[in-house]
Design a protein around this motif. Structure first.
Motif, PDB file in Angstrom:
ATOM      1  N   CYS A  82       3.039   5.497  10.196  1.00  0.00           N
ATOM      2  CA  CYS A  82       3.576   6.093   8.967  1.00  0.00           C
ATOM      3  C   CYS A  82       4.129   5.022   8.042  1.00  0.00           C
ATOM      4  CB  CYS A  82       4.676   7.105   9.302  1.00  0.00           C
ATOM      5  SG  CYS A  82       4.109   8.651  10.020  1.00  0.00           S
ATOM      6  N   LEU A 124       2.556  15.047  18.342  1.00  0.00           N
ATOM      7  CA  LEU A 124       4.019  15.133  18.331  1.00  0.00           C
ATOM      8  C   LEU A 124       4.490  16.479  17.807  1.00  0.00           C
ATOM      9  CD1 LEU A 124       5.035  11.563  17.119  1.00  0.00           C
ATOM     10  CD2 LEU A 124       5.235  12.512  19.430  1.00  0.00           C
ATOM     11  N   ALA A 125       3.804  17.028  16.826  1.00  0.00           N
ATOM     12  CA  ALA A 125       4.173  18.352  16.305  1.00  0.00           C
ATOM     13  C   ALA A 125       4.033  19.402  17.411  1.00  0.00           C
ATOM     14  CB  ALA A 125       3.305  18.716  15.100  1.00  0.00           C
ATOM     15  N   LYS A 134       5.488   8.116  19.876  1.00  0.00           N
ATOM     16  CA  LYS A 134       6.456   8.126  18.773  1.00  0.00           C
ATOM     17  C   LYS A 134       6.450   6.781  18.052  1.00  0.00           C
ATOM     18  CE  LYS A 134       9.847  11.247  20.918  1.00  0.00           C
ATOM     19  NZ  LYS A 134      11.219  11.273  21.493  1.00  0.00           N
ATOM     20  N   SER A 169       3.380   6.279  15.987  1.00  0.00           N
ATOM     21  CA  SER A 169       3.449   7.143  14.804  1.00  0.00           C
ATOM     22  C   SER A 169       4.391   6.573  13.755  1.00  0.00           C
ATOM     23  CB  SER A 169       3.889   8.555  15.197  1.00  0.00           C
ATOM     24  OG  SER A 169       2.946   9.141  16.063  1.00  0.00           O
ATOM     25  N   SER A 208       6.288  14.756  11.592  1.00  0.00           N
ATOM     26  CA  SER A 208       4.857  14.991  11.791  1.00  0.00           C
ATOM     27  C   SER A 208       4.261  15.819  10.652  1.00  0.00           C
ATOM     28  CB  SER A 208       4.625  15.695  13.127  1.00  0.00           C
ATOM     29  OG  SER A 208       5.036  14.864  14.188  1.00  0.00           O
ATOM     30  N   LEU A 235      10.758  10.416  11.949  1.00  0.00           N
ATOM     31  CA  LEU A 235      10.299  10.050  13.290  1.00  0.00           C
ATOM     32  C   LEU A 235      11.194   8.981  13.912  1.00  0.00           C
ATOM     33  CD1 LEU A 235       6.441  10.064  12.706  1.00  0.00           C
ATOM     34  CD2 LEU A 235       7.799  11.773  13.956  1.00  0.00           C
ATOM     35  N   TYR A 280       3.907  13.870   7.417  1.00  0.00           N
ATOM     36  CA  TYR A 280       2.719  13.015   7.401  1.00  0.00           C
ATOM     37  C   TYR A 280       1.454  13.853   7.262  1.00  0.00           C
ATOM     38  CZ  TYR A 280      -0.572   9.322   8.206  1.00  0.00           C
ATOM     39  OH  TYR A 280      -1.605   8.432   8.021  1.00  0.00           O
ATOM     40  N   CYS A 328       0.599  12.268  15.154  1.00  0.00           N
ATOM     41  CA  CYS A 328       1.553  13.201  14.544  1.00  0.00           C
ATOM     42  C   CYS A 328       1.228  14.644  14.920  1.00  0.00           C
ATOM     43  CB  CYS A 328       1.591  13.031  13.030  1.00  0.00           C
ATOM     44  SG  CYS A 328       2.546  11.591  12.498  1.00  0.00           S
TER      45      CYS A 328
END
Length: 163
Positions: free
Chosen positions: A17, A73-74, A10, A13, A93, A154, A96, A70
Motif C-alpha cells: 500500500c 486480510l478483509a 499484514k 500489505s 483492506s 493496516l 485499498y 488485502c
C-alpha cells in the motif's frame, strides 16, 4: 492462520500500500504537471508510453499482489472480528480494494484506454488530453489518498496486540 503468516501478510500489505501510494503520489505531484507543461502531442505520446510500460511484473506484484493480500486480510478480519485490530484490517483492506483497485479499474483504466487509441497530432487529441489531465489526475489523487490511508490503517492493525 498462524500468527507468523498473518504478520507476514499484514507486513506485505502495508509495504505494498505504501509503495503504491508513493507511485500515485509521484504522478499527482509532478509527473502529470510535467506532462501538462509539454505540447499536447508530446504529453499524449509520453503518457501512452507510460501506460504500456507500467504493465510489468514489478508493478503488477505491487499493485495486484497487494490487492490479493488485502482481500485475504478483509476476509480474515471478518472471520476473527473479536480480535483486536480487526476493524483496522478491514478498513485498510477496503480502502485499498475500493479506493485504489476499484477506482483504477472504473476510472483511470478507461481513460488510459481512450488515450491509447488517439493519434497525438489528431484534431481530437487536444480536447481529449485536456479532459484526461484533469479527470485522470483527480482520480489519481483519490487513489493516492486511499492507498496512504490504507497504509496507515493496516499499520495500526499491525500494532494491535494479539489475543
Amino acid at each position: 492462520m498462524s500468527n507468523q503468516l498473518l504478520f507476514s501478510i499484514k507486513l506485505f500489505s502495508i509495504l505494498g500500500c505504501g509503495l503504491v501510494a508513493g507511485m500515485f503520489f509521484a504522478f499527482s505531484t509532478f509527473v502529470m504537471l510535467a506532462l501538462e507543461q509539454r505540447p499536447p502531442a508530446e504529453g499524449i505520446a509520453v503518457m501512452q508510453a507510460i501506460n504500456i510500460t507500467v504493465i510489468n511484473p514489478w508493478f503488477m506484484v505491487a499493485f495486484l499482489g497487494t490487492a490479493v493480500t488485502c482481500l485475504g486480510l478483509a476476509i480474515s478480519s471478518l472471520m476473527q472480528w473479536q480480535q483486536l485490530g480487526s476493524a483496522y484490517l478491514l478498513m485498510g483492506s477496503l480502502l485499498y480494494l475500493i479506493g485504489t483497485l476499484f477506482v483504477t479499474m472504473r476510472f483511470n483504466v478507461p481513460m488510459n484506454d481512450a488515450l491509447a487509441i488517439v493519434q497525438p497530432n489528431s484534431p481530437d487529441a487536444v480536447g481529449l488530453w485536456n479532459h484526461y489531465l484533469t479527470q485522470w489526475t483527480f482520480w489519481n489523487h483519490i487513489r493516492t489518498a486511499a492507498a496512504l490511508a490504507a497504509t496507515a490503517s493496516l499499520t495500526l492493525a499491525l500494532r494491535a496486540p494479539q489475543l
